[in-house]
Scaffold this active site. Structure first.
Site, PDB file in Angstrom:
ATOM      1  N   HIS A 137      10.177   5.382  -2.409  1.00 24.87           N
ATOM      2  CA  HIS A 137       9.539   4.727  -1.264  1.00 24.87           C
ATOM      3  C   HIS A 137       9.344   3.231  -1.533  1.00 24.87           C
ATOM      4  O   HIS A 137       9.639   2.386  -0.710  1.00 24.87           O
ATOM      5  CB  HIS A 137       8.186   5.403  -0.986  1.00 24.87           C
ATOM      6  CG  HIS A 137       7.298   5.515  -2.187  1.00 24.87           C
ATOM      7  ND1 HIS A 137       7.764   5.961  -3.404  1.00 24.87           N
ATOM      8  CD2 HIS A 137       5.993   5.195  -2.397  1.00 24.87           C
ATOM      9  CE1 HIS A 137       6.771   5.918  -4.286  1.00 24.87           C
ATOM     10  NE2 HIS A 137       5.694   5.461  -3.695  1.00 24.87           N
ATOM     11  N   ARG A 138       8.844   2.925  -2.739  1.00 21.29           N
ATOM     12  CA  ARG A 138       8.560   1.527  -3.086  1.00 21.29           C
ATOM     13  C   ARG A 138       9.844   0.718  -3.157  1.00 21.29           C
ATOM     14  O   ARG A 138       9.927  -0.384  -2.618  1.00 21.29           O
ATOM     15  CB  ARG A 138       7.813   1.471  -4.423  1.00 21.29           C
ATOM     16  CG  ARG A 138       7.491   0.055  -4.912  1.00 21.29           C
ATOM     17  CD  ARG A 138       6.453   0.062  -6.010  1.00 21.29           C
ATOM     18  NE  ARG A 138       5.232   0.704  -5.541  1.00 21.29           N
ATOM     19  CZ  ARG A 138       4.898   1.968  -5.841  1.00 21.29           C
ATOM     20  NH1 ARG A 138       5.634   2.694  -6.660  1.00 21.29           N
ATOM     21  NH2 ARG A 138       3.808   2.498  -5.330  1.00 21.29           N
ATOM     22  N   ASP A 158       0.869  -1.174   0.000  1.00 24.01           N
ATOM     23  CA  ASP A 158       0.000   0.000   0.000  1.00 24.01           C
ATOM     24  C   ASP A 158       0.902   1.219   0.000  1.00 24.01           C
ATOM     25  O   ASP A 158       1.949   1.227   0.650  1.00 24.01           O
ATOM     26  CB  ASP A 158      -0.906   0.011   1.233  1.00 24.01           C
ATOM     27  CG  ASP A 158      -1.987   1.057   1.078  1.00 24.01           C
ATOM     28  OD1 ASP A 158      -2.973   0.793   0.368  1.00 24.01           O
ATOM     29  OD2 ASP A 158      -1.827   2.160   1.639  1.00 24.01           O
ATOM     30  N   GLY A 214       0.915   8.346 -11.689  1.00 23.77           N
ATOM     31  CA  GLY A 214       0.289   8.983 -10.533  1.00 23.77           C
ATOM     32  C   GLY A 214       0.814  10.384 -10.261  1.00 23.77           C
ATOM     33  O   GLY A 214       0.753  11.266 -11.126  1.00 23.77           O
ATOM     34  N   TYR A 215       1.327  10.576  -9.054  1.00 21.25           N
ATOM     35  CA  TYR A 215       1.778  11.899  -8.630  1.00 21.25           C
ATOM     36  C   TYR A 215       3.203  12.232  -9.077  1.00 21.25           C
ATOM     37  O   TYR A 215       3.724  13.295  -8.741  1.00 21.25           O
ATOM     38  CB  TYR A 215       1.696  12.005  -7.100  1.00 21.25           C
ATOM     39  CG  TYR A 215       0.283  11.877  -6.577  1.00 21.25           C
ATOM     40  CD1 TYR A 215      -0.607  12.937  -6.694  1.00 21.25           C
ATOM     41  CD2 TYR A 215      -0.164  10.697  -5.990  1.00 21.25           C
ATOM     42  CE1 TYR A 215      -1.914  12.828  -6.227  1.00 21.25           C
ATOM     43  CE2 TYR A 215      -1.467  10.575  -5.518  1.00 21.25           C
ATOM     44  CZ  TYR A 215      -2.332  11.645  -5.645  1.00 21.25           C
ATOM     45  OH  TYR A 215      -3.624  11.541  -5.190  1.00 21.25           O
TER      46      TYR A 215
HETATM   47  P1  ITT Z   1      -4.686   2.101  -7.727  1.00 23.79           P
HETATM   48  O1  ITT Z   1      -6.126   1.827  -7.915  1.00 23.79           O
HETATM   49  O2  ITT Z   1      -4.260   3.411  -8.276  1.00 23.79           O
HETATM   50  O3  ITT Z   1      -3.779   0.977  -8.131  1.00 23.79           O
HETATM   51  P2  ITT Z   1      -4.116   1.376  -4.998  1.00 23.79           P
HETATM   52  O4  ITT Z   1      -4.915   1.748  -3.800  1.00 23.79           O
HETATM   53  O5  ITT Z   1      -4.043  -0.042  -5.410  1.00 23.79           O
HETATM   54  O6  ITT Z   1      -4.591   2.299  -6.178  1.00 23.79           O
HETATM   55  P3  ITT Z   1      -1.717   2.319  -3.711  1.00 23.79           P
HETATM   56  O7  ITT Z   1      -2.477   2.316  -2.458  1.00 23.79           O
HETATM   57  O8  ITT Z   1      -0.466   1.529  -3.780  1.00 23.79           O
HETATM   58  O9  ITT Z   1      -2.633   1.889  -4.928  1.00 23.79           O
HETATM   59  O10 ITT Z   1      -1.361   3.801  -4.131  1.00 23.79           O
HETATM   60  C1  ITT Z   1      -2.298   4.824  -3.983  1.00 23.79           C
HETATM   61  C2  ITT Z   1      -2.134   5.872  -5.048  1.00 23.79           C
HETATM   62  O11 ITT Z   1      -0.923   6.609  -4.833  1.00 23.79           O
HETATM   63  C3  ITT Z   1      -2.079   5.295  -6.446  1.00 23.79           C
HETATM   64  O12 ITT Z   1      -3.239   5.637  -7.142  1.00 23.79           O
HETATM   65  C4  ITT Z   1      -0.877   5.900  -7.095  1.00 23.79           C
HETATM   66  O13 ITT Z   1      -1.215   6.584  -8.239  1.00 23.79           O
HETATM   67  C5  ITT Z   1      -0.255   6.823  -6.029  1.00 23.79           C
HETATM   68  N1  ITT Z   1       1.142   6.401  -5.925  1.00 23.79           N
HETATM   69  C6  ITT Z   1       1.642   5.402  -5.165  1.00 23.79           C
HETATM   70  N2  ITT Z   1       2.937   5.209  -5.408  1.00 23.79           N
HETATM   71  C7  ITT Z   1       3.268   6.105  -6.364  1.00 23.79           C
HETATM   72  C8  ITT Z   1       4.444   6.370  -7.090  1.00 23.79           C
HETATM   73  O14 ITT Z   1       5.549   5.678  -6.901  1.00 23.79           O
HETATM   74  N3  ITT Z   1       4.405   7.325  -8.004  1.00 23.79           N
HETATM   75  C9  ITT Z   1       3.284   8.015  -8.245  1.00 23.79           C
HETATM   76  N4  ITT Z   1       2.129   7.823  -7.640  1.00 23.79           N
HETATM   77  C10 ITT Z   1       2.112   6.867  -6.711  1.00 23.79           C
END
Ligand code: ITT
Length: 178
Positions: free
Chosen positions: A163-164, A59, A135-136
């Site tokens: 972060h990932r 997450d 995303g961002y």
């Molecule tokens: P998705 O439906 O977008 O897959 P999720 O609920 O499964 O959402 P996460 O919690 O891992 O996905 O991430 C939440 C959101 O934060 C996600 O929509 C991404 O677009 C954004 N985000 C997370 N990691 C990011 C990164 O490395 N670069 C850009 N945006 C990121």
């Protein structure tokens, strides 16, 4: 690659490959609780997932200091609704632009469960820059960088500090030591 989960999967897969660990993506629905903390969200989703193979759930989210961590756990909702333009609007004229990306990866193998977290600090850019990442990424400037956004960096550059990558590297090290 299209969706944000394609990007996330690819980033995670590449990091784990450095440790000789193969990652495969499953298409299953997960239960997602409402909490501020990505660690709690990932851990709960994993706990209620009735799958008997070594498995992980990540997450992640963008946490903006000025807005007490918003969008945080609502990161995907905020993208779908106000999007990066909306975030930039919220930050208009704002000098306090600090933010961080957080990632938590919860892993389970049999009776063993562990969670690792990763974080990268930075600032919200004044405008969108770059088309890499997802995303961002076009509005996030990591503080360990040279002023470019993640959107302006290659996948390799992002993976050095993201972060990932940090969370998955910890998992990779843990699996390697096991
Ligand atoms: P998705 O439906 O977008 O897959 P999720 O609920 O499964 O959402 P996460 O919690 O891992 O996905 O991430 C939440 C959101 O934060 C996600 O929509 C991404 O677009 C954004 N985000 C997370 N990691 C990011 C990164 O490395 N670069 C850009 N945006 C990121």
């Amino acid at each position: 690659m299209g969706t944000s989960s394609d990007h996330k999967y690819e980033e995670a897969r590449e990091v784990l490959a450095e440790f000789g660990v193969e990652l495969e993506r499953l298409s299953i629905d997960r239960v997602e609780i409402q909490a501020d903390d990505p660690e709690l969200i990932a851990e709960y989703s994993l706990k209620v997932l009735d799958v008997d193979i070594p498995i992980l759930i990540e997450d992640a989210g963008l946490y903006i200091d000025k807005y007490y961590g918003f969008p945080g756990p609502y990161s995907s909702y905020a993208l779908r609704t106000i999007d990066n333009e909306g975030i930039l609007k919220l930050m208009e004229g704002e000098t306090e632009r600090g933010a961080r990306y957080l990632s938590a990866v919860a892993f389970r193998d049999g009776d063993t469960s562990v969670t690792f977290t990763g974080e990268v600090g930075g600032r919200i850019a004044e405008e969108m820059r770059g088309t890499n990442g997802f995303g961002y990424d076009p509005i996030f400037m990591p503080e360990e960088g040279d002023g470019r956004t993640f959107g302006e960096m290659s996948a390799v550059e992002k993976a050095r500090i993201s972060h990932r990558a940090r969370a998955f590297r910890k998992l990779g090290e843990w699996l390697e030591a096991d």
